[in-house]
Design an enzyme around this catalytic site. Structure first.
Site, PDB file in Angstrom:
ATOM      1  N   SER A 290       6.442   0.480  13.625  1.00 28.43           N
ATOM      2  CA  SER A 290       5.012   0.496  13.938  1.00 28.43           C
ATOM      3  C   SER A 290       4.767   1.248  15.226  1.00 28.43           C
ATOM      4  O   SER A 290       5.548   1.137  16.178  1.00 28.43           O
ATOM      5  CB  SER A 290       4.487  -0.937  14.068  1.00 28.43           C
ATOM      6  OG  SER A 290       3.192  -0.951  14.649  1.00 28.43           O
TER       7      SER A 290
ATOM      8  N   TYR B 110       3.715  -9.003  16.370  1.00 27.94           N
ATOM      9  CA  TYR B 110       4.136  -8.136  15.256  1.00 27.94           C
ATOM     10  C   TYR B 110       4.938  -6.942  15.775  1.00 27.94           C
ATOM     11  O   TYR B 110       6.041  -6.662  15.294  1.00 27.94           O
ATOM     12  CB  TYR B 110       2.904  -7.671  14.490  1.00 27.94           C
ATOM     13  CG  TYR B 110       3.164  -6.540  13.526  1.00 27.94           C
ATOM     14  CD1 TYR B 110       3.856  -6.763  12.334  1.00 27.94           C
ATOM     15  CD2 TYR B 110       2.716  -5.241  13.799  1.00 27.94           C
ATOM     16  CE1 TYR B 110       4.101  -5.723  11.450  1.00 27.94           C
ATOM     17  CE2 TYR B 110       2.959  -4.212  12.918  1.00 27.94           C
ATOM     18  CZ  TYR B 110       3.650  -4.451  11.749  1.00 27.94           C
ATOM     19  OH  TYR B 110       3.895  -3.416  10.874  1.00 27.94           O
TER      20      TYR B 110
ATOM     21  N   VAL C  32      13.016  -3.785  -4.633  1.00 24.78           N
ATOM     22  CA  VAL C  32      13.172  -5.209  -4.367  1.00 24.78           C
ATOM     23  C   VAL C  32      11.861  -5.901  -4.713  1.00 24.78           C
ATOM     24  O   VAL C  32      10.781  -5.432  -4.340  1.00 24.78           O
ATOM     25  CB  VAL C  32      13.530  -5.458  -2.892  1.00 24.78           C
ATOM     26  CG1 VAL C  32      13.607  -6.950  -2.597  1.00 24.78           C
ATOM     27  CG2 VAL C  32      14.854  -4.778  -2.555  1.00 24.78           C
TER      28      VAL C  32
ATOM     29  N   PHE D  47       0.813  -1.217   0.000  1.00 28.58           N
ATOM     30  CA  PHE D  47       0.000   0.000   0.000  1.00 28.58           C
ATOM     31  C   PHE D  47       0.850   1.272   0.000  1.00 28.58           C
ATOM     32  O   PHE D  47       0.690   2.146  -0.856  1.00 28.58           O
ATOM     33  CB  PHE D  47      -0.932  -0.055   1.219  1.00 28.58           C
ATOM     34  CG  PHE D  47      -1.523   1.247   1.645  1.00 28.58           C
ATOM     35  CD1 PHE D  47      -2.221   2.037   0.743  1.00 28.58           C
ATOM     36  CD2 PHE D  47      -1.393   1.681   2.949  1.00 28.58           C
ATOM     37  CE1 PHE D  47      -2.774   3.253   1.143  1.00 28.58           C
ATOM     38  CE2 PHE D  47      -1.944   2.883   3.364  1.00 28.58           C
ATOM     39  CZ  PHE D  47      -2.635   3.676   2.451  1.00 28.58           C
TER      40      PHE D  47
END
Length: 303
Positions: free
Chosen positions: A104, A130, A26, A11
């Site tokens: 994050s 995560y 990449v 996104f």
């Protein structure tokens, strides 16, 4: 500044691709390998990066595993931690000067208390696997920076919104598009957001600005707003009329619990405010788009 970009098919990566400073991407799609791309079959501690960094000054690292049901716990660390550190180690050996790591806000925690904010100096409290894998990568990168002089820039975005955004924003977009009623009339929480266009602009500033090196930036549009005001802005941007029902938040939480969506409810109803003042002050950066302008762009893109 020649930049190598990972996560170009995601996104945020799709928006970054439009910038002329992206010298190489990449890819994990062998059919898309070209002079301006570098193919890898995986992101892990064994990835072969030989030949990826020719004429590269900086890496913007977006690639990683986010919230997926089918992923086993250890895979988050294989990709988000070990894969990141292998990339950075090989890059510094090849002479790359700067590494911009997109982490994050979950590293800081799930939510803030009313009237408080996360800042770049706040204690970290990753709330899931995560976020823990991202924090471990941050720690490893900072250690590498001390040992080698690689310029590390860490960016922790708040919820990113824009065309094709995954997660809660994608869900809210579908709901606003299809339903005239939303249950957020009594929701007065405070949450920080960032438009994808603003995040892309910030990442490019972090890749180039001399004062960015060695810093952690909490990325947001600026002033936090409530979920009610955010969905109203979204509806306005989409040219939709909605009515916010005055549903008590306790009932929304109860309904979410009954369908095992407590985490989603917390993300929509709880507070998550960040202090981005060091981003604005140190880099002299101002988000180029207001929320209203970003939502207006969303409407045009969806037409």
């Amino acid at each position: 500044m020649n930049i190598l970009l990972t996560g170009s098919s995601g996104f945020i990566g799709k928006f970054l691709l439009k910038n002329k400073d992206i010298h190489r991407v990449v890819t994990r799609d062998k059919s898309k390998e070209s002079q301006n791309s570098f193919y890898v079959d995986s992101f892990c501690s064994e990835t072969n990066w030989e030949g990826a960094f020719s004429n590269i000054d900086c890496i913007i690292h977006l690639a990683g595993i986010a919230h997926k049901k089918a992923v086993i716990e250890n895979d988050y660390f294989k990709v988000n931690t070990q894969g990141t550190l292998k990339l950075a180690n090989d890059a510094v050996k090849a002479g790359v000067k700067r590494f911009v790591f997109v982490s994050s806000i979950g590293v800081n925690g799930l939510s803030t208390e009313s009237g408080t904010q996360f800042s770049s100096l706040s204690e970290v409290e990753p709330h899931n696997v995560y976020a823990k894998s991202k924090l471990d990568a941050e720690i490893g990168l900072q250690k590498l920076a001390k040992e080698t002089g690689l310029e590390i820039v860490i960016v922790r975005p708040t919820l990113v919104y824009g065309q094709d955004a995954p997660g809660n924003f994608g869900l809210l977009t579908k709901v606003v598009t299809k339903l005239p009623l939303l249950p957020f009339g009594l929701v007065n929480n405070k949450r920080s957001f960032i438009a994808v266009q603003n995040l892309v602009d910030l990442l490019l500033v972090c890749a180039n600005h001399p004062k960015a090196a060695g810093n952690t930036f909490l990325a947001s549009d600026g002033l936090p707003i409530s979920t009610k005001d955010f969905t109203n802005a979204l509806a306005k941007g989409l040219d939709k009329s909605i009515y916010q029902l005055p549903v008590p938040t306790s009932l929304i939480y109860l309904g979410a619990k009954l369908i095992a969506k407590q985490s989603m409810a917390e993300q929509l109803l709880g507070n998550l405010e960040v202090d981005s003042s060091n981003t604005f002050d140190l880099l002299g950066w101002t988000p180029p788009y207001s929320m209203e302008q970003a939502m207006s762009l969303l409407s045009k893109e969806l037409k």
